[in-house]
Design a protein around this motif. Structure first.
Motif, short mmCIF file in Angstrom:
data_model
loop_
_atom_site.label_atom_id
_atom_site.label_comp_id
_atom_site.label_asym_id
_atom_site.label_seq_id
_atom_site.Cartn_x
_atom_site.Cartn_y
_atom_site.Cartn_z
N LYS A 123 -0.92 -1.58 6.09
CA LYS A 123 -0.94 -1.50 4.78
C LYS A 123 0.17 -1.28 4.14
N LEU A 124 1.33 -0.58 4.75
CA LEU A 124 2.97 -0.60 4.20
C LEU A 124 3.48 -1.88 3.96
N SER A 130 1.71 -4.71 3.71
CA SER A 130 0.96 -5.39 2.67
C SER A 130 1.45 -4.97 1.18
N ASN A 131 1.72 -3.60 1.14
CA ASN A 131 1.96 -3.03 -0.19
C ASN A 131 3.51 -3.77 -0.54
N ALA A 132 4.20 -4.07 0.36
CA ALA A 132 5.62 -4.54 0.34
C ALA A 132 5.60 -6.01 0.17
N GLY A 133 4.34 -6.63 0.25
CA GLY A 133 4.44 -7.97 -0.01
C GLY A 133 4.68 -8.97 1.05
N ARG A 135 -0.54 -10.26 4.30
CA ARG A 135 -1.74 -10.65 3.28
C ARG A 135 -2.97 -10.65 4.30
#
Length: 256
Positions: A43-44, A46-49, A52
């Motif tokens: 999740k971290l 993913s939040n940082a890009g 995916r």
């Protein structure tokens, strides 16, 4: 390095080496970590890009952010601006695939290549992959400049691939690997025929900076063995050594 950071980097490395999206449970198994911990890290990321999720099944895969950062970093070193025309020229002259590999943190990674359009068989492996060292001409070109102890330490970290993974002439034991390395030292360059892959010949020379600094990379030519015989490959050596010397004068890394 913190445990969370180490696991996050391990996730990125795992996804980079996996051709298709991975479910959470498989990532957790590979990392030998609780699914809840892996889910939090994903999740971290993913939040940082950096990661995916597949919309159809929620499996995880790498975004293009890491690749983009890598290309930006390489462009800032000036490597591609100087090296690519050189690789293009070599590809045009030889008619085969020409690749530039750089060494960092005891890993050899191909970062640039050139090939010309032609009829017949064509060998074109993925760039950006860490080269298998025990059975490639590029691996030999680097390791022949090291002691047996240093070469074994690096190859052991990577590991000998299972039988059948590469070509029929790939070394299956440490003794066979050392024997191939000894022959490479006598020649002064890397050469493999049907070792990295069945039906492929490759030849490679090291890129050695001035003042006898450690090898920073390799220059390699490869193609189908039916066309690129050992005799033909060795005729490319004078040109390869000359171009490797030219590349050795480039500041490949800001720290050199």
């Amino acid at each position: 390095m913190s445990s969370s950071l180490q696991k996050s980097l391990s996730i990125l490395e795992l996804l980079a080496k996996t051709p298709s999206p991975m479910p959470l449970r498989d990532i957790a198994v590979h990392l030998d970590s609780p699914p809840a911990t892996v889910h939090r890290l994903l999740k971290l990321l993913s939040n940082a890009g950096y990661v995916r999720q597949d919309r159809s099944n929620n499996d995880y895969y790498l975004s293009l952010k890491l690749a983009s950062l890598g290309l930006i970093g390489l462009s800032n070193t000036g490597i591609h601006g100087v090296a690519q025309p050189l690789l293009d020229r070599m590809a045009a002259e030889t008619g085969e695939l020409v690749r530039l590999g750089l060494i960092e943190n005891e890993r050899l990674v191909f970062i640039a290549k050139a090939a010309v359009a032609r009829y017949g068989l064509r060998y074109d492996p993925d760039a950006g992959q860490e080269a298998p060292l025990c059975c490639t001409a590029s691996g030999q070109a680097w390791l022949l400049n090291l002691t047996d102890e240093e070469a074994l330490r690096i190859v052991t970290r990577q590991g000998l691939p299972p039988k059948g993974t590469h070509g029929p002439n790939a070394p299956a034991t440490i003794q066979e690997f050392l024997a191939d390395l000894t022959e490479a030292r006598k020649r002064g360059y890397g050469l493999n025929i049907n070792a990295s892959m069945d039906g492929i010949t490759a030849i490679a020379v090291p890129i050695i900076p001035p003042k006898h600094l450690p090898v920073v990379g390799v220059l390699a030519i490869s193609g189908p063995s039916s066309r690129l015989t050992r005799e033909i490959a060795e005729t490319f050596l004078p040109m390869m050594k000359k171009e490797a010397e030219e590349l050795s004068g480039i500041t490949l890394y800001p720290t050199l």
